[in-house]
Scaffold this motif. Structure first.
Motif, PDB file in Angstrom:
ATOM      1  N   VAL A 191       0.854  -1.190   0.000  1.00 57.58           N
ATOM      2  CA  VAL A 191       0.000   0.000   0.000  1.00 57.58           C
ATOM      3  C   VAL A 191       0.885   1.233   0.000  1.00 57.58           C
ATOM      4  O   VAL A 191       1.804   1.354   0.837  1.00 57.58           O
ATOM      5  CB  VAL A 191      -0.953   0.007   1.209  1.00 57.58           C
ATOM      6  CG1 VAL A 191      -1.787   1.286   1.227  1.00 57.58           C
ATOM      7  CG2 VAL A 191      -1.865  -1.218   1.176  1.00 57.58           C
ATOM      8  N   ARG A 192       0.598   2.178  -0.914  1.00 59.81           N
ATOM      9  CA  ARG A 192       1.420   3.381  -0.991  1.00 59.81           C
ATOM     10  C   ARG A 192       0.985   4.431   0.018  1.00 59.81           C
ATOM     11  O   ARG A 192       1.812   5.135   0.608  1.00 59.81           O
ATOM     12  CB  ARG A 192       1.336   3.976  -2.409  1.00 59.81           C
ATOM     13  CG  ARG A 192       2.368   5.087  -2.664  1.00 59.81           C
ATOM     14  CD  ARG A 192       2.044   5.890  -3.888  1.00 59.81           C
ATOM     15  NE  ARG A 192       0.796   6.624  -3.751  1.00 59.81           N
ATOM     16  CZ  ARG A 192       0.690   7.761  -3.076  1.00 59.81           C
ATOM     17  NH1 ARG A 192       1.732   8.280  -2.452  1.00 59.81           N
ATOM     18  NH2 ARG A 192      -0.473   8.383  -2.997  1.00 59.81           N
ATOM     19  N   ALA A 193      -0.337   4.533   0.236  1.00 63.50           N
ATOM     20  CA  ALA A 193      -0.832   5.565   1.149  1.00 63.50           C
ATOM     21  C   ALA A 193      -2.186   5.143   1.714  1.00 63.50           C
ATOM     22  O   ALA A 193      -2.942   4.396   1.071  1.00 63.50           O
ATOM     23  CB  ALA A 193      -0.968   6.907   0.440  1.00 63.50           C
ATOM     24  N   LEU A 194      -2.475   5.661   2.938  1.00 62.08           N
ATOM     25  CA  LEU A 194      -3.778   5.486   3.568  1.00 62.08           C
ATOM     26  C   LEU A 194      -4.351   6.870   3.818  1.00 62.08           C
ATOM     27  O   LEU A 194      -3.647   7.768   4.308  1.00 62.08           O
ATOM     28  CB  LEU A 194      -3.659   4.723   4.888  1.00 62.08           C
ATOM     29  CG  LEU A 194      -3.188   3.264   4.812  1.00 62.08           C
ATOM     30  CD1 LEU A 194      -2.933   2.725   6.211  1.00 62.08           C
ATOM     31  CD2 LEU A 194      -4.233   2.404   4.105  1.00 62.08           C
ATOM     32  N   TYR A 195      -5.618   7.082   3.507  1.00 59.34           N
ATOM     33  CA  TYR A 195      -6.208   8.406   3.738  1.00 59.34           C
ATOM     34  C   TYR A 195      -7.721   8.271   3.892  1.00 59.34           C
ATOM     35  O   TYR A 195      -8.330   7.280   3.474  1.00 59.34           O
ATOM     36  CB  TYR A 195      -5.864   9.385   2.618  1.00 59.34           C
ATOM     37  CG  TYR A 195      -6.165   8.899   1.212  1.00 59.34           C
ATOM     38  CD1 TYR A 195      -7.351   9.227   0.575  1.00 59.34           C
ATOM     39  CD2 TYR A 195      -5.232   8.127   0.521  1.00 59.34           C
ATOM     40  CE1 TYR A 195      -7.615   8.797  -0.709  1.00 59.34           C
ATOM     41  CE2 TYR A 195      -5.480   7.697  -0.771  1.00 59.34           C
ATOM     42  CZ  TYR A 195      -6.671   8.031  -1.389  1.00 59.34           C
ATOM     43  OH  TYR A 195      -6.938   7.610  -2.665  1.00 59.34           O
ATOM     44  N   SER A 214       2.307  16.930   2.216  1.00 56.78           N
ATOM     45  CA  SER A 214       2.665  17.078   0.798  1.00 56.78           C
ATOM     46  C   SER A 214       1.459  16.918  -0.133  1.00 56.78           C
ATOM     47  O   SER A 214       1.501  17.338  -1.287  1.00 56.78           O
ATOM     48  CB  SER A 214       3.739  16.048   0.427  1.00 56.78           C
ATOM     49  OG  SER A 214       3.246  14.719   0.594  1.00 56.78           O
ATOM     50  N   THR A 215       0.374  16.355   0.385  1.00 56.71           N
ATOM     51  CA  THR A 215      -0.795  16.130  -0.468  1.00 56.71           C
ATOM     52  C   THR A 215      -1.468  17.455  -0.784  1.00 56.71           C
ATOM     53  O   THR A 215      -1.797  18.232   0.141  1.00 56.71           O
ATOM     54  CB  THR A 215      -1.791  15.195   0.226  1.00 56.71           C
ATOM     55  OG1 THR A 215      -1.134  13.993   0.591  1.00 56.71           O
ATOM     56  CG2 THR A 215      -2.962  14.882  -0.681  1.00 56.71           C
ATOM     57  N   ARG A 244      -3.043  12.046  -8.359  1.00 51.84           N
ATOM     58  CA  ARG A 244      -2.930  13.458  -8.699  1.00 51.84           C
ATOM     59  C   ARG A 244      -1.792  14.132  -7.943  1.00 51.84           C
ATOM     60  O   ARG A 244      -1.349  15.220  -8.297  1.00 51.84           O
ATOM     61  CB  ARG A 244      -4.250  14.173  -8.383  1.00 51.84           C
ATOM     62  CG  ARG A 244      -5.387  13.771  -9.325  1.00 51.84           C
ATOM     63  CD  ARG A 244      -6.707  14.386  -8.911  1.00 51.84           C
ATOM     64  NE  ARG A 244      -7.759  14.047  -9.862  1.00 51.84           N
ATOM     65  CZ  ARG A 244      -9.048  14.326  -9.684  1.00 51.84           C
ATOM     66  NH1 ARG A 244      -9.441  14.926  -8.556  1.00 51.84           N
ATOM     67  NH2 ARG A 244      -9.937  13.994 -10.593  1.00 51.84           N
ATOM     68  N   SER A 245      -1.344  13.456  -6.871  1.00 54.73           N
ATOM     69  CA  SER A 245      -0.284  14.054  -6.072  1.00 54.73           C
ATOM     70  C   SER A 245       1.111  13.602  -6.525  1.00 54.73           C
ATOM     71  O   SER A 245       2.040  14.418  -6.586  1.00 54.73           O
ATOM     72  CB  SER A 245      -0.478  13.725  -4.589  1.00 54.73           C
ATOM     73  OG  SER A 245      -0.469  12.310  -4.411  1.00 54.73           O
ATOM     74  N   VAL A 246       1.267  12.320  -6.826  1.00 52.01           N
ATOM     75  CA  VAL A 246       2.603  11.819  -7.180  1.00 52.01           C
ATOM     76  C   VAL A 246       2.660  11.267  -8.609  1.00 52.01           C
ATOM     77  O   VAL A 246       3.736  10.919  -9.097  1.00 52.01           O
ATOM     78  CB  VAL A 246       3.054  10.716  -6.206  1.00 52.01           C
ATOM     79  CG1 VAL A 246       3.286  11.313  -4.812  1.00 52.01           C
ATOM     80  CG2 VAL A 246       2.050   9.592  -6.137  1.00 52.01           C
ATOM     81  N   GLY A 247       1.525  11.157  -9.281  1.00 53.88           N
ATOM     82  CA  GLY A 247       1.502  10.779 -10.688  1.00 53.88           C
ATOM     83  C   GLY A 247       1.754   9.314 -10.993  1.00 53.88           C
ATOM     84  O   GLY A 247       2.090   8.977 -12.128  1.00 53.88           O
ATOM     85  N   VAL A 248       1.641   8.413 -10.008  1.00 52.12           N
ATOM     86  CA  VAL A 248       1.869   6.990 -10.259  1.00 52.12           C
ATOM     87  C   VAL A 248       0.524   6.263 -10.264  1.00 52.12           C
ATOM     88  O   VAL A 248      -0.481   6.750  -9.737  1.00 52.12           O
ATOM     89  CB  VAL A 248       2.793   6.376  -9.183  1.00 52.12           C
ATOM     90  CG1 VAL A 248       4.158   7.036  -9.222  1.00 52.12           C
ATOM     91  CG2 VAL A 248       2.156   6.484  -7.803  1.00 52.12           C
ATOM     92  N   TRP A 249       0.539   5.049 -10.866  1.00 51.02           N
ATOM     93  CA  TRP A 249      -0.661   4.227 -10.901  1.00 51.02           C
ATOM     94  C   TRP A 249      -0.955   3.683  -9.501  1.00 51.02           C
ATOM     95  O   TRP A 249      -0.053   3.310  -8.758  1.00 51.02           O
ATOM     96  CB  TRP A 249      -0.495   3.047 -11.859  1.00 51.02           C
ATOM     97  CG  TRP A 249      -0.542   3.414 -13.319  1.00 51.02           C
ATOM     98  CD1 TRP A 249       0.502   3.585 -14.159  1.00 51.02           C
ATOM     99  CD2 TRP A 249      -1.729   3.635 -14.084  1.00 51.02           C
ATOM    100  NE1 TRP A 249       0.077   3.908 -15.421  1.00 51.02           N
ATOM    101  CE2 TRP A 249      -1.308   3.943 -15.413  1.00 51.02           C
ATOM    102  CE3 TRP A 249      -3.097   3.621 -13.799  1.00 51.02           C
ATOM    103  CZ2 TRP A 249      -2.200   4.226 -16.423  1.00 51.02           C
ATOM    104  CZ3 TRP A 249      -3.983   3.897 -14.826  1.00 51.02           C
ATOM    105  CH2 TRP A 249      -3.543   4.192 -16.117  1.00 51.02           C
ATOM    106  N   ALA A 307      -7.285   2.881   0.769  1.00 48.66           N
ATOM    107  CA  ALA A 307      -5.897   2.379   0.717  1.00 48.66           C
ATOM    108  C   ALA A 307      -5.474   2.391  -0.751  1.00 48.66           C
ATOM    109  O   ALA A 307      -6.128   1.767  -1.613  1.00 48.66           O
ATOM    110  CB  ALA A 307      -5.794   0.982   1.284  1.00 48.66           C
ATOM    111  N   ALA A 308      -4.401   3.135  -1.052  1.00 45.64           N
ATOM    112  CA  ALA A 308      -3.888   3.213  -2.437  1.00 45.64           C
ATOM    113  C   ALA A 308      -2.863   2.096  -2.634  1.00 45.64           C
ATOM    114  O   ALA A 308      -1.713   2.196  -2.205  1.00 45.64           O
ATOM    115  CB  ALA A 308      -3.276   4.570  -2.702  1.00 45.64           C
ATOM    116  N   VAL A 309      -3.308   1.023  -3.258  1.00 44.76           N
ATOM    117  CA  VAL A 309      -2.435  -0.129  -3.495  1.00 44.76           C
ATOM    118  C   VAL A 309      -1.689   0.082  -4.808  1.00 44.76           C
ATOM    119  O   VAL A 309      -2.292   0.400  -5.846  1.00 44.76           O
ATOM    120  CB  VAL A 309      -3.251  -1.448  -3.550  1.00 44.76           C
ATOM    121  CG1 VAL A 309      -2.331  -2.626  -3.867  1.00 44.76           C
ATOM    122  CG2 VAL A 309      -3.984  -1.661  -2.234  1.00 44.76           C
TER     123      VAL A 309
END
Length: 603
Positions: free
Chosen positions: A101-105, A121-122, A153-158, A179-181
């Protein structure tokens, strides 16, 4: 007589059956091993798909448990301010346990991020337009939602969003926890597994959307492959299975194992390339093919050896039969020639006694001369019969073959005629044989005349000599040469050739197909050569000419040999009496000038 190949068809049947058996067994072995290799490849693809599906499902369950924990923590403190430090720290701790998981929000009901592990940073942007936000906003009963891949939209990755709805105490929409997997995690994990060269592992949604793939294909992520197997038909029949098909991404044929996840609408595909599946089979096929080729080669060699042995045996039987027949004919001819010779000598003596008493009667003397001349022709025929019976009187000398033939070449060219080319190829330099040189000349002249008659439209006669180590295809009755060498004299033409029936009887006395002559030419040749401890080989084929080979045992050159390197009778003086006898029937065999010219008419 030439051997008939059809006579060997039946004895060769076991060898042919053996060769076919080798081919059939090899083919069956390759088919069976190919089937087994395909089965092993299908089993490997199916097993790997099962293992990856279970691992992926546990991963998704861990993400869902985390989302449920975050939702419960937020629900317990609904008045918590945005970006609360303690809550963010708990999110960060949870994130450490989820490497995929890259990020949780947390997104509030207004669409803006309220809590985020990437804070500060978001960027503050509304996410109310995201499909996963709308899905929970519109469907209160929606549980775990896995959306299509999107670019951050914040880091530009899939990333692939895993989300759960947050309800307020009154049941209204209170936002979502996400959760951004990262697909890259699965790509790295799949890439660490061994699926062979050109193999692949892919994770797709049930609607065909590609979530992750190894090898990585950035342009394929997020695209729909709903019309491609197994999503098109196989998945509707069974949640797991295996099939052979071509990839829509690279077009390569593979065996593909698949399994659908139970808790998440996703499918794991594992593809093994055909060359990987059949690599061991190709190695096995190479060994089988080489072994079969070696066995077939041995069978072919065996067939060839058997064929040669049988043909050699048949040729020897034919030779032996011919030799026995000619030996019998020779004894008969010798006896007849002996008795006729005695009678002719008595008649010639009688004519000599009558000549003085008929001196005053010219007419009677003329008749007596005609009768004497007829007796002379009969004497020549008797000499030929004696030659065939190997009873003629020879005057053997150590003779240099090349020199003798070279000196006799002018007469041979005259006998060949203007439309025939005589090609001399004398390469037995320095080789000599013990034989009667005059009979050798008569033999060559006889063969040249036969060759000329076989070429009515012109052609080439080749007279060739060579030094050979052994007589080719000769019988066992030959006397070995002193030093193991033989002199071979070959007379070949490009004429009409002989059929097998004629070739079988070519050496028989009085056998001729010309309608003229006495049929004693080749009989005399055979008798002379065999009486000189040599042998004759005759090869002929209709439309391709005739070849006659004379084999004589070579003898060491002595002091006398130099005196016979050039035949004197061929270049000056009168012909030898026996050569004269050999030439007597020439006018009846050709229409050209007499090869002996005026010298022959002096007698």
């Amino acid at each position: 007589m030439r051997p008939r190949p059809t006579r060997y068809a039946l004895p060769l049947a076991p060898a042919v059956v053996l060769a076919l058996g080798i081919l059939l067994l090899g083919a069956l072995e390759l088919l069976q091993s190919h089937k087994e290799a395909a089965g092993r490849g299908e089993e490997n693809a199916r097993n790997l798909a099962d293992v990856l599906a279970e691992q992926t499902e546990r991963t998704f369950q861990a993400v869902d448990f985390t989302l449920l924990g975050i939702r419960d923590a937020w629900t317990a403190a609904p008045d918590m301010p945005d970006n609360d430090l303690r809550f963010r720290e708990s999110l960060t701790e949870r994130l450490k346990a989820l490497p995929y998981v890259r990020a949780l929000y947390v997104i509030g009901p207004d669409g803006f991020i309220a809590h985020d592990t990437d804070y500060p940073s978001t960027p503050r942007v509304s996410l109310a337009d995201r499909p996963y936000f709308k899905a929970h906003q519109q469907d209160p009963a929606l549980g775990l939602h896995v959306a299509q891949p999107l670019r951050s939209r914040s880091v530009g990755v899939w990333f692939v969003s895993f989300s759960r709805r947050i309800n307020r105490p009154d049941g209204s929409f209170g936002g979502i926890v996400v959760a951004a997997v990262e697909p890259r995690y699965f790509e790295r994990f799949y890439g660490a597994l061994s699926v062979g060269e050109d193999g692949f592992i892919a994770l797709l949604m049930r609607d065909g959307t590609l979530l992750a793939r190894s090898p990585v294909s950035e342009e394929a992520i997020g695209k729909s492959f709903a019309a491609v197997e197994p999503l098109n038909t196989h998945l509707s029949r069974s949640p797991q299975g295996v099939f052979w098909g071509a990839s829509p991404i690279d077009g390569m044929t593979r065996v593909i194992g698949y399994r659908a996840l139970g808790t998440v609408p996703a499918v794991v595909n594992v593809g093994l390339a055909r060359q990987t599946v059949f690599r061991s089979w190709r190695e096995h096929a190479a060994v089988v093919s080489v072994s079969a080729a070696i066995l077939l080669g041995l069978v072919i060699v065996l067939i060839v050896l058997v064929q040669k042995g049988r043909r050699r045996d048949q040729a020897e039987q034919v030779r032996l039969s011919r030799a026995q027949r000619l030996e019998g004919l020779g004894r008969i001819a010798g006896g007849i020639a002996h008795d006729l010779g005695n009678t002719i000598r008595i008649m010639q003596s009688t004519f000599r006694l009558l000549r003085p008493s008929l001196a005053d009667r010219p007419d009677a003397l003329s008749l007596l001369g005609d009768a004497s001349q007829a007796l002379g022709g009969a004497t020549a025929m008797i000499e030929r019969l004696l030659a065939f019976a190997r009873r003629q009187d020879l005057r053997p000398e150590i003779t240099v073959i090349d020199g003798r033939i070279d000196g006799f070449a002018p007469i041979l060219r005259q006998a060949a005629g203007p439309r025939i080319t005589l090609d001399l190829r004398l390469s037995a330099t320095g080789r000599a044989a013990r034989l009667d040189p005059v009979q050798l000349e008569a033999t060559l002249l006889n063969l040249v005349l036969n060759a000329r008659d076989a070429m009515p439209d012109g052609g080439t006669i080749i007279v060739e000599t060579m030094d050979v180590g052994r007589p080719l295809d000769s019988g066992k009755h030959l006397i070995p040469a002193a030093d193991g060498r033989w002199v071979q004299v070959t007379v070949a033409d490009t004429g009409i050739g002989m059929p097998s029936a004629v070739l079988e009887r070519a050496f028989d006395p009085f056998f001729t197909t010309k309608g003229q002559g006495n049929g004693l030419g080749l009989s005399q040749v055979l008798g002379f050569v065999q009486q000189s401890s040599g042998d004759v080989e005759l090869d002929s084929e209709e439309g391709r000419g005739t070849t006659v080979r004379l084999l004589f045992p070579a003898v060491p050159l002595g002091g006398q040999a130099d005196g016979y390197s050039k035949p004197e009778t061929a270049i000056s003086g009168e012909p030898h009496p026996r050569l004269e006898a050999a030439l007597r029937e020439i006018p009846s065999r050709h229409s050209g000038p007499d090869p002996m010219g005026p010298r022959r008419q002096r007698g």
